[in-house]
Design a protein around this motif. Structure first.
Motif, PDB file in Angstrom:
ATOM      1  N   GLN A  69       0.654  -1.212  -0.053  1.00  0.00           N
ATOM      2  CA  GLN A  69      -0.032  -0.005   0.149  1.00  0.00           C
ATOM      3  C   GLN A  69       0.793   1.282  -0.123  1.00  0.00           C
ATOM      4  OE1 GLN A  69      -2.371  -1.117   3.592  1.00  0.00           O
ATOM      5  NE2 GLN A  69      -4.218  -0.907   2.003  1.00  0.00           N
ATOM      6  N   ILE A  70       1.749   1.465  -0.990  1.00  0.00           N
ATOM      7  CA  ILE A  70       2.833   2.368  -1.152  1.00  0.00           C
ATOM      8  C   ILE A  70       2.586   2.894  -2.516  1.00  0.00           C
ATOM      9  CG2 ILE A  70       4.207   1.903   0.663  1.00  0.00           C
ATOM     10  CD1 ILE A  70       6.089   0.852  -1.203  1.00  0.00           C
ATOM     11  N   ASP A  71       3.083   4.375  -2.766  1.00  0.00           N
ATOM     12  CA  ASP A  71       3.144   4.827  -3.966  1.00  0.00           C
ATOM     13  C   ASP A  71       4.698   4.389  -4.745  1.00  0.00           C
ATOM     14  OD1 ASP A  71       3.991   7.392  -5.592  1.00  0.00           O
ATOM     15  OD2 ASP A  71       1.997   7.051  -5.974  1.00  0.00           O
ATOM     16  N   PRO A  72       4.732   4.317  -6.096  1.00  0.00           N
ATOM     17  CA  PRO A  72       6.112   3.702  -6.562  1.00  0.00           C
ATOM     18  C   PRO A  72       7.036   4.814  -6.430  1.00  0.00           C
ATOM     19  CG  PRO A  72       4.300   3.456  -7.916  1.00  0.00           C
ATOM     20  CD  PRO A  72       3.538   4.137  -6.972  1.00  0.00           C
ATOM     21  N   SER A  73       6.794   5.946  -5.852  1.00  0.00           N
ATOM     22  CA  SER A  73       7.804   7.122  -5.614  1.00  0.00           C
ATOM     23  C   SER A  73       8.340   7.230  -4.073  1.00  0.00           C
ATOM     24  CB  SER A  73       7.196   8.307  -6.197  1.00  0.00           C
ATOM     25  OG  SER A  73       6.018   8.749  -5.324  1.00  0.00           O
ATOM     26  N   THR A  74       7.861   6.195  -3.401  1.00  0.00           N
ATOM     27  CA  THR A  74       8.120   6.095  -2.083  1.00  0.00           C
ATOM     28  C   THR A  74       9.495   5.679  -1.897  1.00  0.00           C
ATOM     29  OG1 THR A  74       5.890   5.463  -1.366  1.00  0.00           O
ATOM     30  CG2 THR A  74       7.543   4.966   0.141  1.00  0.00           C
ATOM     31  N   SER A  75      10.209   6.483  -1.016  1.00  0.00           N
ATOM     32  CA  SER A  75      11.786   6.161  -0.650  1.00  0.00           C
ATOM     33  C   SER A  75      11.679   4.812   0.030  1.00  0.00           C
ATOM     34  CB  SER A  75      12.333   7.264   0.331  1.00  0.00           C
ATOM     35  OG  SER A  75      11.777   7.318   1.494  1.00  0.00           O
ATOM     36  N   PHE A  76      13.084   4.309  -0.169  1.00  0.00           N
ATOM     37  CA  PHE A  76      13.144   2.885   0.545  1.00  0.00           C
ATOM     38  C   PHE A  76      13.148   2.945   2.036  1.00  0.00           C
ATOM     39  CE2 PHE A  76      16.032  -0.402   2.403  1.00  0.00           C
ATOM     40  CZ  PHE A  76      15.153  -1.599   1.889  1.00  0.00           C
ATOM     41  N   GLU A  77      13.652   4.067   2.519  1.00  0.00           N
ATOM     42  CA  GLU A  77      13.310   4.300   4.155  1.00  0.00           C
ATOM     43  C   GLU A  77      11.927   4.123   4.385  1.00  0.00           C
ATOM     44  OE1 GLU A  77      14.401   7.334   7.566  1.00  0.00           O
ATOM     45  OE2 GLU A  77      14.990   7.809   5.275  1.00  0.00           O
ATOM     46  N   ASP A  78      10.874   4.769   3.722  1.00  0.00           N
ATOM     47  CA  ASP A  78       9.667   4.570   4.063  1.00  0.00           C
ATOM     48  C   ASP A  78       9.101   3.408   3.865  1.00  0.00           C
ATOM     49  OD1 ASP A  78       9.556   7.464   5.054  1.00  0.00           O
ATOM     50  OD2 ASP A  78       9.002   8.140   3.144  1.00  0.00           O
ATOM     51  N   ILE A  79       9.589   2.683   2.542  1.00  0.00           N
ATOM     52  CA  ILE A  79       9.136   1.410   2.402  1.00  0.00           C
ATOM     53  C   ILE A  79       9.309   0.615   3.576  1.00  0.00           C
ATOM     54  CG2 ILE A  79       9.579  -0.550   0.936  1.00  0.00           C
ATOM     55  CD1 ILE A  79      10.014   1.296  -1.363  1.00  0.00           C
ATOM     56  N   ALA A  80      10.471   0.552   3.881  1.00  0.00           N
ATOM     57  CA  ALA A  80      11.003  -0.285   5.239  1.00  0.00           C
ATOM     58  C   ALA A  80       9.986  -0.282   6.441  1.00  0.00           C
ATOM     59  CB  ALA A  80      12.383   0.036   5.634  1.00  0.00           C
ATOM     60  N   LYS A  81       9.501   1.278   6.686  1.00  0.00           N
ATOM     61  CA  LYS A  81       8.583   1.566   7.852  1.00  0.00           C
ATOM     62  C   LYS A  81       7.288   0.832   7.644  1.00  0.00           C
ATOM     63  CE  LYS A  81      10.731   6.061   9.203  1.00  0.00           C
ATOM     64  NZ  LYS A  81      10.738   7.438   9.151  1.00  0.00           N
ATOM     65  N   GLN A  82       6.992   1.016   6.165  1.00  0.00           N
ATOM     66  CA  GLN A  82       5.427   0.362   5.910  1.00  0.00           C
ATOM     67  C   GLN A  82       5.622  -1.225   6.163  1.00  0.00           C
ATOM     68  OE1 GLN A  82       2.682   1.579   6.020  1.00  0.00           O
ATOM     69  NE2 GLN A  82       1.352   0.617   4.456  1.00  0.00           N
ATOM     70  N   TYR A  83       6.582  -1.613   5.596  1.00  0.00           N
ATOM     71  CA  TYR A  83       6.807  -3.102   5.743  1.00  0.00           C
ATOM     72  C   TYR A  83       6.791  -3.583   7.280  1.00  0.00           C
ATOM     73  CZ  TYR A  83       9.455  -7.542   6.240  1.00  0.00           C
ATOM     74  OH  TYR A  83       9.526  -8.812   6.821  1.00  0.00           O
ATOM     75  N   ARG A  84       7.510  -2.865   8.087  1.00  0.00           N
ATOM     76  CA  ARG A  84       7.632  -3.253   9.577  1.00  0.00           C
ATOM     77  C   ARG A  84       6.218  -3.125  10.234  1.00  0.00           C
ATOM     78  NH1 ARG A  84      12.714  -0.732   9.272  1.00  0.00           N
ATOM     79  NH2 ARG A  84      11.897   1.221   9.786  1.00  0.00           N
ATOM     80  N   ARG A  85       5.474  -1.968   9.686  1.00  0.00           N
ATOM     81  CA  ARG A  85       4.071  -1.661  10.231  1.00  0.00           C
ATOM     82  C   ARG A  85       3.071  -2.852  10.012  1.00  0.00           C
ATOM     83  NH1 ARG A  85      -0.775   0.819   9.411  1.00  0.00           N
ATOM     84  NH2 ARG A  85      -0.344   0.807   7.205  1.00  0.00           N
ATOM     85  N   LEU A  86       3.047  -3.142   8.630  1.00  0.00           N
ATOM     86  CA  LEU A  86       2.206  -4.157   8.042  1.00  0.00           C
ATOM     87  C   LEU A  86       2.530  -5.692   8.694  1.00  0.00           C
ATOM     88  CD1 LEU A  86       1.622  -3.215   4.268  1.00  0.00           C
ATOM     89  CD2 LEU A  86       0.104  -2.967   6.246  1.00  0.00           C
ATOM     90  N   SER A  87       3.744  -5.896   8.657  1.00  0.00           N
ATOM     91  CA  SER A  87       4.350  -7.434   9.099  1.00  0.00           C
ATOM     92  C   SER A  87       3.864  -7.579  10.704  1.00  0.00           C
ATOM     93  CB  SER A  87       5.664  -7.473   8.896  1.00  0.00           C
ATOM     94  OG  SER A  87       6.550  -6.351   9.718  1.00  0.00           O
ATOM     95  N   MET A  88       3.889  -6.390  11.289  1.00  0.00           N
ATOM     96  CA  MET A  88       3.488  -6.499  12.575  1.00  0.00           C
ATOM     97  C   MET A  88       1.900  -6.587  12.688  1.00  0.00           C
ATOM     98  SD  MET A  88       5.935  -6.297  14.911  1.00  0.00           S
ATOM     99  CE  MET A  88       4.955  -6.032  16.542  1.00  0.00           C
ATOM    100  N   LEU A  89       1.218  -5.903  11.767  1.00  0.00           N
ATOM    101  CA  LEU A  89      -0.381  -6.403  12.042  1.00  0.00           C
ATOM    102  C   LEU A  89      -0.629  -7.860  11.528  1.00  0.00           C
ATOM    103  CD1 LEU A  89      -1.769  -3.048  10.290  1.00  0.00           C
ATOM    104  CD2 LEU A  89      -2.003  -3.641  12.589  1.00  0.00           C
ATOM    105  N   VAL A  90       0.074  -8.330  10.654  1.00  0.00           N
ATOM    106  CA  VAL A  90      -0.452  -9.506  10.008  1.00  0.00           C
ATOM    107  C   VAL A  90       0.331 -10.785  10.681  1.00  0.00           C
ATOM    108  CG1 VAL A  90      -1.286  -8.526   8.223  1.00  0.00           C
ATOM    109  CG2 VAL A  90       1.118  -9.608   8.167  1.00  0.00           C
TER     110      VAL A  90
END
Length: 272
Positions: free
Chosen positions: A85-106
């Motif tokens: 659930q990210i935009d293709p222009s998202t920086s890798f730092e923000d991609i990692a943050k979103q990954y950690r958030r979603l992985s914790m949820l599921v």
């Protein structure tokens, strides 16, 4: 005539297609057969996902798991941007943050009442993150998005020419994002189909070569065994021939004839 907002996205050839290729023809045929069903599934999936996101911008663990495992998610989850659930222009730092958030949820440990489904959702998120974590793979993903954007822009130009002064769905920001999302998902699905087909062909080729190697080795083994048996039986054959000659000489001696190893055929006068 249907309004331009009711028109479906124009079908484009598969990415990386080889013109005249039998493999590409087969893939295109399979794609055409399922296109209508996929379009309907895409439409339903998009509507449901966006409805959930609008209702709750921060999805609950159960909603995230359902989103990642809903019907049709097998192909939708090939798009890592959709999974995370990210935009293709998202920086890798923000991609990692979103990954950690979603992985914790599921994470399965956080969802004891639906461990199996949570494991599948967690696996989908990990796979998407690994694609974007690798710099080369991330570059390929961005190329897919750019390809989708070019196709959508081309489709919009064709719609404007066809429906001149009439408004089209892509005139709105939401309509453009919807078309871009749909084409992007389809391109990722096309690439996966092509990858699976190529892997299947490679596996068949490896199997064929292995069978040829086994057959060649078997023939070589049989030939060696035949040669070995032939050499081992040489002495027996020689002794047998010598015994035959001895018996022939003895018979000729008894008859008072000179030993003859070879008896020529009787002469027959030519009939006229």
């Amino acid at each position: 005539m249907a309004s331009p907002t009711e028109q479906t996205i124009k079908e484009e050839p598969l990415l990386f297609n080889s013109s005249g290729s039998e493999q590409s023809t087969t893939i295109n045929q399979e794609y055409s057969v399922t296109k209508k069903q996929e379009d309907e599934t895409y439409e339903q999936f998009y509507s449901e996902v966006k409805a959930i996101e609008k209702r709750d911008s921060v999805l609950t663990p159960e909603q995230q798991i359902n989103r990642l495992l809903r019907p049709g998610a097998t192909y939708f989850n090939l798009n890592p941007y959709e999974v995370l659930q990210i935009d293709p222009s998202t920086s890798f730092e923000d991609i990692a943050k979103q990954y950690r958030r979603l992985s914790m949820l599921v994470h399965p440990d956080k969802n004891p009442t639906m461990t199996d489904r949570a494991s599948l959702a967690f696996e989908a998120i990990n796979k998407a993150y690994k694609m974007l974590e690798d710099e080369k793979e991330r570059k390929k993903c961005l190329e897919v998005v750019e390809e989708a954007r070019e196709r959508v822009d081309k489709m919009i130009q064709e719609k404007r020419l066809k429906y001149k002064n009439q408004p089209i769905e892509e005139d709105t920001t939401e309509g453009y994002k919807k078309s871009l999302w749909s084409v992007t998902c389809k391109l990722f699905a096309d690439i996966e189909r092509l990858r699976v087909r190529e892997e299947s062909n490679k596996a068949e080729e490896r199997k064929r070569k292995a069978e040829e190697t086994t057959d060649r080795e078997e023939r070589t083994k049989l030939r060696k065994e035949w040669d070995k048996n032939y050499e081992e039986s040489r002495e027996t054959r020689v002794n047998s021939w010598k015994s035959f000659q001895t018996v022939a000489k003895a018979k000729d001696t008894v008859k008072g004839k000179a030993p003859m190893l070879f008896k020529p055929p009787k002469y027959k006068p030519e009939a006229r």
